[in-house]
Structure formats: structure tokens, C-alpha cells
Design an enzyme around this catalytic site. Structure first.
Site, PDB file in Angstrom:
ATOM      1  N   SER A 183       0.820  -1.206   0.000  1.00 40.09           N
ATOM      2  CA  SER A 183       0.000   0.000   0.000  1.00 40.09           C
ATOM      3  C   SER A 183       0.859   1.263   0.000  1.00 40.09           C
ATOM      4  O   SER A 183       1.598   1.493  -0.957  1.00 40.09           O
ATOM      5  CB  SER A 183      -0.963  -0.059   1.196  1.00 40.09           C
ATOM      6  N   ASP A 231     -10.370  -3.627  -4.229  1.00 45.79           N
ATOM      7  CA  ASP A 231      -9.371  -2.670  -3.734  1.00 45.79           C
ATOM      8  C   ASP A 231      -9.436  -1.405  -4.584  1.00 45.79           C
ATOM      9  O   ASP A 231      -9.315  -1.463  -5.812  1.00 45.79           O
ATOM     10  CB  ASP A 231      -7.977  -3.309  -3.847  1.00 45.79           C
ATOM     11  N   HIS A 249      -8.253  -5.027  -0.157  1.00 43.43           N
ATOM     12  CA  HIS A 249      -7.023  -4.347   0.215  1.00 43.43           C
ATOM     13  C   HIS A 249      -6.685  -4.680   1.675  1.00 43.43           C
ATOM     14  O   HIS A 249      -7.555  -4.625   2.546  1.00 43.43           O
ATOM     15  CB  HIS A 249      -7.196  -2.825   0.070  1.00 43.43           C
TER      16      HIS A 249
END
Length: 315
Positions: free
Chosen positions: A163, A258, A288
């Protein structure tokens, strides 16, 4: 194609909804950090046993950058030196720390049979962009300069993260290519944030607003960036770099549910088009953040094992 969660991911999401936990953007960044860390034991798998996990202090212009160095029991040494993954944790540049991603780093060290160094870069909003990038680059420079003393082969140095950490890894790889940092052997980008324009379809699809919701992404961005001008800076949005040729081999992972799915996919395609060797893995039924949830989501272990295999093949 509509996103359909895997049964285990759907069960985790249902439990999350039923728990009624306040969204991060409603509680303030300090409380959000506490909540994020408190949730880890529920989702993190049992960590593998390592040879050692020790604190490390990396000097930087503003003072020390805390880090942690993980050494597995089995290490792929060549002339006494081992490959190393420098890992940047996720958390929207606002939450997350060495402890939130401790188990992930242990797993990658153990399965990849390499040293992992996790970096505790400065967080926003106390330290806005580009503080995290400054720390990410300073850390990898120092590690490369002190590689031998750390038992690391500087020629087998890879950066990675999930991320926000994937964003930092991509930026560090670009900076290294352009001479601001060491030449890297690879870049591991786990559902990376690559473009703050956030105008891909997955940023507006209702079925991608799971855990990492569309509103919390905006909250993270507002904390991290100084204003709209930062969006076009490739230090913030690596997808804005004019050219991607000459970058180290990449492993890019995306998840179906996501908001960052499409920008990760597009970045992988652009890398490939630029002649960069790319291993791309898509987990269509996961959301995610699944990579750190190995206790609840078996696909996280699949991802870790495949990444470890890629790291081994890389160096």
C-alpha cells in the site's frame, strides 16, 4: 466484471461490519493508529521462528530512523553475505509501524531466506510529504553503504512494501535508477498506491470500498499531501514519472476489491511496456490489506510463498 469476494474474505468483511468499529477518519489519527495496531493479533498468523529480530537505528538529517532487522535461521549466503529486502509498511502514510507489520516481515525473511530490514519512516500529519520519502531513501542509502557490516550483499538489495509502503518502494526504485540511492536488484509492490489523481474506475466502484474505503483514502491523502500540487510530483505519484525504463525487476500484487487495483495494474503494464521484467499476481476475490491477515485468509499465505519464490529467483 463485478467483484465477488472469496468466501473467507466475505466472512472477514461481514465480521468487520458487525463489529461496528468507528471508521479511522472519524476518530483522529492518534486513535486510528491505536485501533490499527490493536487489530493485528486478530488477523496476523503465528510468526515463524527466526535466528533474530533486533532493533536498528539509521542516522538521518532529522535524527535517527528506527528500524528492525530480521535474520532467518536459513540464509542464502554468497561469500558470507546475504540478500536483503528493505520493507516499508503500509497504513496510508498515517498509521502503521514496525509492530503492525512485524509478522509479515518475519514471514518474508523466513520463506525468502534473506535478511529483512523494516523501516519506521515518519508519519503524517505530523510529518507531511515528502518526509516519508526522505526517510525511505535515506534508509536504503545507509543500508547499502553499511551492507557488509550488516552481513548484506549490496548487489542483492531489494525494496518492497504494501500500500503506502508499496508507493515508497516504487519511488525509492525510481530515485535509485536516477542516481539518488543505490542500484537495486528488485522492487516488491504489494497493492501499491501509484497515482494520487485517483481517477481509475476502482476508485469509484462501490464493491471496492471495503476496509480501505473511498472516504478513508481521501482522509489519508489529506493528511499526507500538502496540497493539489503534490499530486503531479512523482515522489508522491510514481505513475507520474516520465519514463519507467531502466527500473529493477518488479513483483506487483493487486486485489480485486481494492480502490488501488487499477492503478497497480496500470503501473505493472507500464513497467512491462518499458522493458522492466514484471511478475504480476492478481487476487480477484480479496480486499485491500489481505496480505497481513494470514490467520484468517489463506490467500495471504499463498501470496507470501509466491513472493518468497520470486525473491529467491531474483537473487
Amino acid at each position: 466484471m463485478p467483484v465477488v469476494l472469496d468466501p473467507d474474505a466475505a466472512a472477514v468483511y461481514k465480521a468487520f461490519q458487525e463489529a461496528g468499529r468507528a471508521p479511522y477518519e472519524t476518530v483522529g489519527h492518534l486513535k486510528a493508529r491505536e485501533m490499527y495496531l490493536a487489530a493485528r493479533p486478530v488477523a496476523n498468523p503465528e510468526p515463524p521462528e527466526l535466528e533474530s529480530a533486533k532493533p536498528l537505528s539509521i542516522p538521518a538529517p532529522h535524527g535517527a530512523i528506527p528500524a528492525r532487522i530480521y535474520t532467518p535461521k536459513t540464509l542464502r549466503k554468497s561469500d558470507g553475505l546475504a540478500p536483503c529486502l528493505v520493507f516499508y509498511h503500509g497504513g496510508g502514510w498515517v498509521i502503521g509501524d514496525l509492530d503492525s507489520h512485524d509478522v509479515v516481515c518475519r514471514k518474508l525473511a523466513h520463506e525468502g531466506e534473506l535478511i529483512v530490514i523494516s523501516i519506521d519512516y515518519r508519519l503524517a500529519p505530523e510529518h507531511k510529504f515528502p518526509a516519508a520519502v526522505d526517510d525511505a531513501i535515506a534508509a536504503v542509502k545507509w543500508i547499502a553503504a553499511n551492507a557488509k557490516a550488516l552481513g548484506i550483499d549490496a548487489a542483492r538489495l531489494t525494496v518492497g512494501g504494501d500500500s503506502a509502503g508499496g508507493n515508497l518502494a516504487a519511488v525509492v526504485a525510481l530515485a535509485g535508477r536516477d542516481g539518488d540511492g543505490p542500484k537495486l536488484a528488485g522492487q516488491l509492490l504489494i497493492y501499491p498506491a501509484t497515482d494520487f489523481a485517483m481517477n481509475t474506475p476502482s476508485h469509484s466502484e462501490p464493491e471496492t470500498s471495503i476496509l480501505l474505503t473511498h472516504s478513508v483514502i481521501k482522509w489519508f491523502c489529506n493528511h499526507y499531501l500538502n496540497g493539489p500540487a503534490d499530486v503531479d510530483n512523482w515522489w508522491a505519484s510514481p505513475a507520474r514519472a516520465k519514463a519507467l525504463a531502466g527500473l529493477p525487476p518488479a513483483y506487483v500484487l493487486t486485489a480485486g476489491a481494492d480502490p488501488l487495483r487499477d492503478e497497480g495494474d496500470e503501473y505493472a503494464k507500464r513497467l512491462k511496456d518499458a522493458g522492466v521484467p514484471v511478475a504480476y499476481k492478481h487476487f480477484p476475490g480479496q480486499f485491500h490489506g489481505f496480505f497481513t491477515m494470514g490467520k484468517l485468509l489463506p490467500q495471504a499465505d499463498v501470496a507470501a510463498s509466491e513472493i518468497a519464490s520470486w525473491l529467491k529467483a531474483l537473487n
